[in-house]
Design an enzyme around this catalytic site. Structure first.
Site, mmCIF file in Angstrom:
data_model
loop_
_atom_site.group_PDB
_atom_site.id
_atom_site.type_symbol
_atom_site.label_atom_id
_atom_site.label_comp_id
_atom_site.label_asym_id
_atom_site.label_seq_id
_atom_site.Cartn_x
_atom_site.Cartn_y
_atom_site.Cartn_z
ATOM 1 N N TYR A 134 -15.449 -28.460 20.525
ATOM 2 C CA TYR A 134 -14.310 -28.135 19.655
ATOM 3 C C TYR A 134 -14.789 -27.626 18.295
ATOM 4 O O TYR A 134 -14.561 -26.503 17.914
ATOM 5 C CB TYR A 134 -13.441 -29.376 19.402
ATOM 6 C CG TYR A 134 -12.558 -29.799 20.534
ATOM 7 C CD1 TYR A 134 -12.644 -29.216 21.789
ATOM 8 C CD2 TYR A 134 -11.620 -30.814 20.345
ATOM 9 C CE1 TYR A 134 -11.820 -29.633 22.827
ATOM 10 C CE2 TYR A 134 -10.797 -31.230 21.371
ATOM 11 C CZ TYR A 134 -10.910 -30.644 22.617
ATOM 12 O OH TYR A 134 -10.093 -31.063 23.624
ATOM 13 N N SER A 135 -15.476 -28.551 17.572
ATOM 14 C CA SER A 135 -15.831 -28.264 16.175
ATOM 15 C C SER A 135 -16.782 -27.093 16.054
ATOM 16 O O SER A 135 -17.600 -26.837 16.932
ATOM 17 C CB SER A 135 -16.509 -29.479 15.556
ATOM 18 O OG SER A 135 -15.680 -30.584 15.612
ATOM 19 N N GLU B 154 -9.007 -38.933 22.037
ATOM 20 C CA GLU B 154 -10.254 -39.147 21.317
ATOM 21 C C GLU B 154 -10.046 -40.138 20.180
ATOM 22 O O GLU B 154 -10.849 -41.025 19.957
ATOM 23 C CB GLU B 154 -10.782 -37.819 20.769
ATOM 24 C CG GLU B 154 -12.204 -37.939 20.250
ATOM 25 C CD GLU B 154 -12.693 -36.656 19.584
ATOM 26 O OE1 GLU B 154 -13.899 -36.566 19.343
ATOM 27 O OE2 GLU B 154 -11.871 -35.763 19.296
#
Lengths: 359, 387, 387, 359
Positions: C134-135, C251
């Site tokens: 993601y990041s 998460e």
């Protein structure tokens, strides 16, 4: 002026990247850097001109320490030029000249447990013949593995008045040293004394007067360490403010988020208030050294708390990048923690302040 | 003028020794001993009256104001020396007033010669007591949100509206107030700084009761109040915000530093009493008290450091917002700890601990909230961006 | 299917008793004992392998997933019972993976039948190990700021860019990643949720060293990576943000609650040791430890209360952001207090206290920063306005 | 359901304005309101059906107390229906029926100094004839001036086991009561006992077993007071959030300022965490009363801290208006402070938690 000169020198010669290089090379400090500092008179900042010192006083030593804290410059400054110099000067030692030259490196071996408590010293100084035999263990000895000489506090008799301070060669038989794997990558060692011989000539001050002999060194060290932590707070805060002004997220500069602004402003206030206490401690040491403990403990307590806040805000405001070893924030955080414990933690010094204020 | 500061010090010390009535020496500073002056002032004692008159004659009520207006014409260093000698002699302040703290500085900077000549001598002599009319209901920290309006009626202004938090308005002779003189201009423009006599028909006041009990604060109402135009406005018409901003700095230093505040001077230890007795072995109260003491001492040193910086001409600028913020939050902590340490006995109004505790909650609101101070620090000192 | 929950409980207890290898019983949960599975997985022991295979055969690696994909097809209550019995027997989790926690739920909700059939059985069997991309560097909390781009090359996507904080990317077989498939669309649109094999040429990883030492985090680089179009995108093209948002909740619960985290389970008292010995009479550390213990116990009760609420179907919605916020800040306090109580001995890496202390600083950053959590609470729960 | 009913009743019949009216009229509570509460079964919430009680248990009592805290409803609920009812029920007293009816009003006289410390009770219960003579002073006695009967702890022998709990008529000769000018405008009194006669019939539980006899009442009271403070926190927080959503300043709704948002969100978290501890305490009292002290102290400690934060944020976020007596915030602040001290302050209860957790 002193501050500007120090800042210029340290920015160029001892930025945080130098500490990182030391760590990666496994060395506690850079001897070359220390020679240069000594040449500028820093090693003799608290030593009289008659011994080749610059005799600039404790406020000046504090300014140097603040600037060193700002870039996390690693050197034997506190152990040798501040603590040992102050204790030995009060005792009229003839080793001051070597310290002022930067030639003699000293360590102070006082702690025996996880907390700083000189008056609970249990290490034995057993009278034998004309001298003593030192037996026991000292922990958390700053610069302990690299020092040439060690100031060590031990029990030569009964009660508080039974403590004596010795100044002995680090190579003396029976003394073994083990460097710690310190989180701040500097030299903190455990020293084992196995019947180490000490003579009357090794005594600093009076036999049985160890706490009094140690006091000038401890106070000076605590004040300078407070200054280092104050500078460290300003250092990480400056880095963080720079990041807040640059970094964009959600299409805005993150420094424009009011919640972060208010926290940064609060941190600014804490740093300013601590800086006052640090400056005051240096001045009182210069002018009224015998009444300086309250001022010194005030500075150390404040600086410990402020540094903790500054590094926590620093890492949090940097976000993930602040957690990476590639970035400098972690070095500030580790040094702040070590500085928090060394020479007395927050509670130790706050208790001294409270007692002085009859609380 | 004496040649050196030391000559001045000797001279003023001698003057104080000769002129300070013995009964005033070392008296505590509180509501019962302060001299506010004004048309309706009743002196607490002949000594109080004498002390004011003697000080005024010597220019000591406003040491740095020009001699022509009844001030002392002193330099910064001379004033500092004077204060030190007054403190050493245990001499009370001869006169306190919003005229001295606020209006005087505003007139000296923004007033016309006529305004100065009319008002300053009345202030230095303690003959006129002023109050301040800035805040309005619903405006809060947004002081520029002025709804009280002054309409131009040719020879006079017609004032209508309401002010809040006007300290001692019920006891004051005159008020300096922010009024809107241009309703079409942007918020910060269109405001004028106006002087109004409280005895003018249509001006009424109502005291405000706080959660801590009675207070000097009032609401002040203006109902078709006619204010003669001559000399009514200080500074430029519609630029009253400039005057107000200039004065806000004064107010902030007053509250943050407590220089104008009423303090008992008691140490935390004295307020708490024997910690072992009241809090027993409770490490929580003990730790809080220790932490407070550390922070208070360091803050005291910071006040001194900033004062030195200001006096040395280095200037502290917007960083003084920090003093206001930190000092008031510290006092709130202090009051909480005292209440907590003194336990149930502090819960009776009669013990005199609850009122200052509750009153302290306003410290971080009045004179600019903590939030406004943090905004100022982050924007003006740290220069954090707004976008 | 057994008739009642009690029958199910008895049945599963018997099954565990028969199938759990004795050497796994009661073993601590840590990096050395966890079973992550995957192409290159090396089982720690035969027992670990046996336990995984038996559990998979019985549908226990993913108890609530459909039986067709190797799941257990259980109800919420059955799963709860299963976990209780596993815990009672001291049985380790047979398989942990981002496939189970993240990708599986995403596929079950957004995937095509083909995607489910291809990937879910591999996950339940522990044959494929997934990681999450993601990041990106420079994006931070702003996860929608996706710069990694996938260009449509007809039969394949051409992916270029970089991900950061990809846990275990160096050990994973495949990655589910957010990539930008439309560069002209507004930020939150134009993102797709893409599945990429880590063995594809052009994919490289580099471990990230943290201030606390080595970490499972990696940087992952995509350099002209060709991803066959067939089944590459989960959910609608350009609507990958919907999938990501759905998974973020998972998460957060994982990190805040520590259900997937590695905890020693030691009490504060055990970590500190004899308070009188280490901290002496220091009321500051003592007070901090007391306060932490109070807050920790109450937070534990809150975790339970929220779990009950969620399980009862009452739903906790965005309030779960509170758990993430409070739990991680609490752990930071805990680590600070332990370090402080243990004094200088804790400053040696070898003592094993410093690494978890430093690592804890990331708790309030990863999985959504504390600031983002507070934003969510204030906007979504408290419904405070944005203007 | 109980909560909704209670909330509806209290919003209508006991809003903060009712407390204000009580205060301005100089009365500690409204007897008419208490009669209505009793009719709804609240006075008997912890009393068995055999004595006419509703026997709903401690969690239910906590829900009622939370709702009362939300509007600061003033009543003898805690003193009579919770503390006295629990202590007397455990002792099998025959006065439970009167409490359940709301007819008998009780006060608990335990504290003698500024801090709650039952085990340090010094008040004398001098054996005389078949009974005792009570001599000494009790302070901070909630509902002490208005109660019909008083539960009083006194020293009938040596050491911890020398304490005895008595249940005596408030009109008994030698007992004088002086209402305090309490900041929360309720009834807290100082009671002077001048050789007040007490017989064996007045003893609750066993002679020498005063702490054990008191324990069920104290625990129940602490849990319900924690619930009240938890409700108080939610109450002032709701008022504050409402204000944040309405009030405009600098042309923005003040609730849109991120710094205030984050503080409001943090307060929400604290309130939620406290609510869990409060609910848990009630459940443990219902199911495992003998092991409830940890849960109860946890709730009281948390609720005390949360209420303090909630009222401070409440006043600060309201700005000047929050400081005026015309506004309700001050009432919440005063009640929170009284509740913080009553039945043991933060440190008292945190120490119990810490000890139970071997800290």
């Amino acid at each position: 002026m002193l501050r500007d000169a120090a800042r210029g020198f340290l920015d160029e010669n001892a930025p945080v990247s130098a500490l990182r290089a030391n760590r990666d090379a496994g060395q506690a400090f850079d001897p070359g850097l220390w020679r240069e500092m000594a040449q500028m008179g820093w090693a003799g900042v608290l030593i009289g001109e008659d011994h080749g010192g610059a005799d600039m006083g404790h406020r000046a030593a504090g300014i140097l320490a603040e600037e060193m804290g700002r870039t996390l410059a690693a050197s034997p400054f506190l152990s040798s030029a501040v603590i040992a110099a102050s204790a030995l000067r009060a005792a009229g030692s003839d080793r001051l000249g070597q310290i002022a030259e930067g030639a003699a490196l000293y360590a102070l071996a006082v702690d025996e447990g996880p907390k700083h408590a000189p008056d609970l010293t249990a290490m034995e100084a057993r009278p034998e013949g004309n001298g003593f035999r030192l037996k026991g263990r000292k922990v958390f000895v700053a610069d302990g593995a690299s020092a040439d000489r060690v100031l060590v506090l031990a029990c030569s008799g009964e009660g508080d008045e039974g403590l004596t301070l010795f100044d002995i060669d680090a190579g003396r038989a029976g003394l073994s040293r083990k460097g710690a794997d310190s989180i701040d990558a500097r030299d903190f060692a455990t020293l084992e004394f196995e019947d180490v011989e000490a003579t009357g000539e090794d005594v600093v001050g009076e036999v049985g007067g160890g706490l009094a002999a140690l006091a000038p060194g401890l106070r000076a060290g605590q004040a300078a360490l407070a200054a280092e932590l104050s500078g460290l707070s300003a250092g990480i805060s400056a880095v963080t403010l720079g990041y807040l002004k640059e970094r964009k997220q959600f299409d805005r500069t993150i420094g424009s988020f009011q919640a972060l602004q208010h926290r940064a402003a609060h941190l600014f206030a804490e740093i300013e208030v601590t800086a006052s206490a640090v400056a005051h401690a240096g001045r009182v040491l210069d002018h009224e050294p015998e009444n300086a403990q309250l001022a010194v403990s005030l500075a150390k307590a404040r600086a410990t708390q402020t540094a903790k806040l500054a590094v926590m805000e620093g890492v949090q405001m940097h976000g993930g990048i602040g957690m990476t070893d590639d970035y400098d924030a972690g070095f500030f955080m580790k040094r702040a923690r070590v500085g928090a414990e060394w020479l007395g933690d927050y509670g130790h010094h706050a208790a001294i302040v409270a007692a002085a204020r009859r609380l | 003028m004496p040649d050196t500061l030391e000559d001045f010090r000797a001279e003023i010390a001698e003057w104080i020794a000769e002129n300070l009535p013995g009964e005033l020496r070392g008296q505590p500073r509180n509501e019962d001993t302060i001299c506010w002056g004004g048309r309706n002032w009743k002196f607490r004692s002949e000594a109080q009256k004498d002390w004011l008159e003697r000080c005024h004659a010597r220019g000591l009520t406003c040491p740095r104001w020009p001699v022509d207006y009844g001030g002392g014409g002193m330099s910064r260093d001379e004033e500092k020396t004077l204060r030190a000698e007054m403190a050493r002699a245990g001499a009370p302040s001869p006169l306190d007033s919003f005229g001295i703290w606020m209006l005087g500085p505003a007139l000296l900077k923004f007033g016309t010669d006529e305004q100065k000549a009319e008002h300053l001598p009345e202030i230095t002599a303690g003959r006129i007591r002023w109050c301040q009319g800035y805040s309005e209901p619903g405006a809060g920290s947004d002081l520029a949100n002025v709804q009280t309006r002054a309409e131009d009626m040719g020879d006079h202004w017609l004032v209508n509206g309401q002010k809040i938090w006007t300290s001692y308005a019920d006891k004051a002779d005159k008020i300096f107030a922010l009024v809107r003189t241009d309703r079409d201009a942007p918020k910060h423009l269109g405001i004028s700084f106006m002087l109004i006599d409280m005895e003018t028909p249509g001006v009424t006041t109502r005291p405000i009761r706080l959660i801590s009990g009675a207070s000097p604060f009032c609401e002040t109402f203006f109902d078709n109040v006619k204010v003669p135009k001559e000399g009514a406005i200080v500074g430029e018409m519609n630029r009253g915000w400039d005057v107000a901003k200039y004065l806000l700095t004064h107010e902030r230093e007053m509250i943050g530093g407590g220089s104008g505040g009423l303090t008992t001077g008691a140490t935390l230890s004295e307020m708490i009493g024997d910690m072992d007795m009241v809090a027993g072995a409770d490490p929580v109260i003990r730790a809080q008290a220790m932490e407070l003491e550390v922070d208070s001492l360091a803050f005291g040193l910071t006040m001194e450091r900033y004062k030195d910086m200001a006096e040395s001409g280095a200037g502290v600028g917007h960083a003084s917002a920090m003093l206001k913020y930190y000092g008031t939050e510290l006092n709130k902590r202090r009051q909480e700890i005292i209440m907590s340490a003194r336990g149930s006995e502090a819960l009776d109004w009669g013990e005199g601990l609850a009122a200052p505790w509750l009153r302290s909650k306003a410290n971080s609101i009045e004179g600019g909230t903590s939030e406004v101070m943090l905004d100022i620090i982050s924007k003006r000192v740290l220069e954090l961006p707004s976008k």
